[in-house]
Design an enzyme around this catalytic site. Structure first.
Site, short mmCIF file in Angstrom:
data_model
loop_
_atom_site.label_atom_id
_atom_site.label_comp_id
_atom_site.label_asym_id
_atom_site.label_seq_id
_atom_site.Cartn_x
_atom_site.Cartn_y
_atom_site.Cartn_z
N MET B 104 40.80 40.08 38.76
CA MET B 104 40.32 41.34 38.16
C MET B 104 40.83 42.52 38.97
SD MET B 104 36.50 40.10 37.18
CE MET B 104 35.89 39.88 38.82
N ASP B 105 42.09 42.86 38.76
CA ASP B 105 42.74 43.87 39.58
C ASP B 105 42.84 45.20 38.85
OD1 ASP B 105 46.00 43.97 41.25
OD2 ASP B 105 44.07 44.86 41.75
#
Lengths: 306, 330
Positions: B104-105
């Site tokens: 989850m960047d």
């Protein structure tokens, strides 16, 4: 001085014509590693196919192409040379022709790495998963590898290239093992470029053998279990043969979006680049594209840029 | 999630009343033009199941009675859910992945892009996570792993680390609520990582959630906090050394290390999706993603949506038969 000429008596400029690839079937017709073939073709009045290559100079390094910055070059590049079989199939050739073309492409990349200041190049030649291929192909591959090592030894030694082979050597034929040992011994003090060839290698196998090594040291009382940490495992992995075991950039050709169990531990922070071309078509332009993509990336290693 | 307020009404009752005009339901004639168009567009999908139409009409009734805002939103949610169901039915014609992993960047970049304050990027990221989980479980994907917090992230500024820990504590506790997604889908939650590095409150909350959901078996959510793949491998190697201490070291096999991995509770991921366009693993599931398809859409994590999931699955389906053939050969 980087003198990369082959003995002129055995130089055949026609070999570098693309069509000649199909004609080179028999053993013993391998090309020599030559960094100076444009000179040869020019002198014979034949137009060089690689017109963008700089004329042969005595300078150690070629100037980088436009757009690449020397301070942002990766120290260690890893390559998965995928797509030889498909390349051969597309051209209506046999798989072994694809592998031969693959060796040519590899020569080009090794040459570029040496010129552009890349210190380590790791190539994935043969995986533990590849043992399932037909025996005839495996035999050809290992044979090709042995012949290439033998024929290139002198040139590589002259060019200050160090060769290291990593992987499970237990299944390899004895003659190949002998050549490997000889090549590693002769080139072990070279410093310009380290070429690591992974044969019979997989990332999981590497961690497993590191684990066994550590378990043996624990059993011998050399270390305690609590002392096992990441540094220790790093030292036991087969990539301990180099000062830079972690690739900065991994290139995989042929459009597959997988790592296929190549260099597991070492890829923790590696930038991945997936090229659409098949390996024999990859060449200089593909390599430049990969390097440009790498140089534009922001590497944060879990922290923050600002 | 949408819920009926009057449980005694069946969908068929509502449809009947709608058509005949009896009872207190609005009739088709009484709807405004937009709602009429909406109802007409839903008719094809409700042929197989009239209850769907009944549910929709029920909400039209609610919306015309209670004010258009909330009702319309619920109605649209229901419409989205129905169209998603048809889309997922089409997707399930082909092979579906069993295990999806997400990095989850891009939360902070999202906040900066939108001119929001620092912490709100992560909050937006959490909502995006909830939506993605909903889509995955609706599609029938059994295992979902998310990279919430890496051991390397502890190196960030203390304020940011603290605000992330506070957010995590709040969200972990919310998983125990009755209305949470955990209960809706019967999710079993695992927290994977070096939990000893977390503060006591977060660790206690995580352990409580793991205990409370231990009996669930429909779908599994693995949240990686204080996790590094290299750390996981080190712990597994340590355990293998201890286990095999009295035996010949040559007997240590791959399965011994794999059994001792924290991620052994799930199969290997089929697809790894990293948002924000970066193409690297960042020390996440290095051991397990050897044969996973890697997918890196340019969207930042809070911008991730159904279309990225669908695209990833379509690509997976395209290369699936080739991969299966290879697996069989091994």
């Amino acid at each position: 001085m980087l003198s990369l000429r082959v003995p002129s008596t055995s130089f055949h400029p026609r070999r570098f014509h693309a069509g000649a690839l199909e004609r080179r079937w028999r053993l013993g017709r391998d090309c020599f590693l030559s960094f100076s073939h444009p000179r040869g073709t020019r002198s014979l009045g034949v137009k060089s196919t690689k017109s963008e290559m700089a004329p042969f100079t005595a300078a150690e390094e070629e100037t980088l192409p436009e757009g690449l910055h020397p301070e942002l070059m990766p120290k260690h590049v890893a390559v998965i040379m995928d797509g030889n079989g498909r390349w051969a199939k597309n051209k209506g050739l046999q798989p072994w022709d694809g592998h031969r073309a693959g060796v040519e492409a590899l020569r080009e990349i090794v040459e570029l790495c040496g010129k552009w200041g890349i210190q380590v190049l790791t190539v994935f030649a043969f995986s533990t998963d590849n043992w399932i291929r037909p025996k005839i192909e495996i035999d050809f591959l290992l044979n090709l590898f042995e012949r290439t090592l033998k024929s290139e030894l002198e040139t590589l030694a002259k060019n200050n290239v160090r060769i290291s082979i990593i992987g499970d050597s237990s299944k390899l034929p004895k003659s190949l093992l002998k050549v490997i040992n000889e090549v590693e011994e002769v080139t072990k003090n070279n410093t310009r470029l380290q070429l690591i060839v992974a044969v019979g290698y997989s990332g999981k196998y590497d961690v497993l053998q590191a684990c066994r090594g550590i378990a043996q040291r624990v059993k011998d009382g050399e270390i305690e279990v609590e002392e096992i940490d990441e540094k220790l495992i790093e030292q036991e992995l087969e990539t301990n043969c180099t000062e830079f075991p972690y690739p900065d950039l991994l290139i995989r050709t042929s459009g597959e979006l997988r790592v296929s169990n190549f260099l597991l531990w070492q890829l923790a922070y590696t930038e991945l680049f997936f090229a659409q071309e098949l390996w024999p078509d990859f060449g200089r332009s593909g390599f430049i594209e990969a390097l440009m993509s790498f140089q534009q990336r922001q590497r944060r290693f879990g922290g923050r840029k600002s | 999630m949408c819920r009926r307020e009057n449980n005694d009404l069946s969908g068929n009752d509502v449809v009947q009343s709608f058509i005949t005009g009896s009872g207190s339901f609005p009739t088709f004639a009484s709807l405004n033009s937009q709602l009429r168009i909406l109802v007409l567009s839903l008719l094809p999908s409700t042929i197989s199941d009239p209850k769907n139409l009944g549910t929709v009409l029920h909400f039209i009734y609610l919306s015309s009675g209670e004010g258009m805002g909330g009702g319309i939103r619920q109605l649209l949610e229901q419409v989205h859910r129905l169209s998603r169901r048809s889309l997922f039915r089409v997707l399930s014609m082909g092979p579906l992945p069993t295990h999806l992993a997400f990095i989850m960047d891009g939360n902070r970049r999202y906040a900066k892009k939108r001119g929001l304050e620092d912490g709100s990027g992560h909050k937006a990221g959490f909502s995006a996570l909830m939506s993605m989980l909903q889509y995955c479980y609706e599609l029938g994907i059994k295992y979902v792993t998310v990279y919430a917090f890496s051991i390397d992230n502890f190196r960030r500024k203390p304020e940011e680390v603290q605000s992330l820990m506070d957010l995590m504590l709040e969200k972990i506790k919310s998983l125990l609520d009755k209305e949470s997604i955990v209960h809706e889908y019967g999710i079993r939650v695992y927290f994977i990582g070096n939990l000893g590095l977390l503060n006591d409150q977060v660790r206690a909350a995580a352990e409580e959630v793991m205990k409370a959901t231990a009996k669930n078996s429909r779908v599994v959510l693995l949240v990686c906090v204080a996790y590094n793949s290299t750390d996981e491998i080190v712990q597994a190697v340590k355990r293998s050394c201890v286990e095999k201490a009295d035996r010949d070291v040559e007997r240590i096999q791959l399965v011994d290390i794999e059994e001792n991995m924290q991620m052994s509770v799930a199969p290997e991921p089929d697809i790894l999706i990293r948002s924000s366009g970066e193409t690297r693993l960042s020390n996440f599931l290095l051991w397990q993603t050897g044969n996973s398809q890697l997918f890196s859409p340019d969207a930042l994590w809070p911008e991730i949506g159904l279309r990225h999931l669908v695209w990833a699955i379509l690509n997976f389906q395209r290369s699936h038969s080739y991969l299966e053939k290879k697996k069989k050969q091994l």
